[in-house]
Motif scaffolding. Structure first.
Motif: not given
Length: 178
Positions: A105-110, A101-103, A8-9
């Motif tokens: 936000q915490e993201t999981t990219l698969k 690209a994730f703005e 995140k962030g």
């Protein structure tokens, strides 16, 4: 399937991927569709416009990918030097994916088989240190407090302005009627 955890962030990170699709198929897909749709297909999710870059390494002939990252995105040379052999060996298409690209936000990219992670590079961040201000005038509460409010000007100046505005308004009405 490879998973990447984006905190995140996050800001200032560039992820470089080799695209594992045939060059002619990618070129045809780009010609027939939009680049944003192809990037979304490769990542398995859409990303905001301008937050990813997809291009053939051959577009960088004479410059090279390492120098492109250094000059174009301010990636420090010490980060590039650890992967220089891999960067120089790349051909075909590559995908640059920016933190935006994730703005935030915490993201999981698969990642599927179409993308191979080459590296993550941090853009040089500007020096945000502050020089302490030591002048007496820069210190808090150094000015003399003036606790008395300013009083409006006395006299007929305010009344004269109202009278002048009324006269102008009457003149405009008379001019319009005639």
């Amino acid at each position: 399937m490879t998973q990447l955890e984006i905190p995140k962030g996050e800001i200032g990170q560039i992820r470089l991927f080799a695209v594992n699709r045939p060059i002619d198929k990618l070129a045809r897909d780009l010609r027939d569709g939009s680049k944003e749709a192809l990037i979304a297909d490769l990542l398995g999710r859409s990303v905001p416009e301008g937050s990813a870059e997809l291009f053939p390494v051959s577009d960088l002939t004479g410059v090279g990918l390492a120098r492109y990252l250094n000059d174009g995105y301010a990636v420090p040379p010490d980060q590039i030097s650890r992967d220089r052999a891999r960067l120089d060996a790349l051909d075909g298409y590559v995908l640059l994916l920016f933190s935006s690209a994730f703005e935030g936000q915490e993201t999981t990219l698969k990642l599927g088989p179409d993308l191979t992670m080459i590296g993550t590079y941090g853009e040089t961040q500007p020096d945000m240190s502050v020089i302490p201000l030591e002048a007496e005038s820069a210190q808090p509460y150094t000015g003399a407090a003036d606790m008395t409010p300013k009083s409006p000007p006395k006299g007929g100046a305010g009344g004269m302005m109202v009278l002048l505005a009324v006269i102008v308004l009457i003149g405009l009405i008379l001019w319009w009627l005639l």
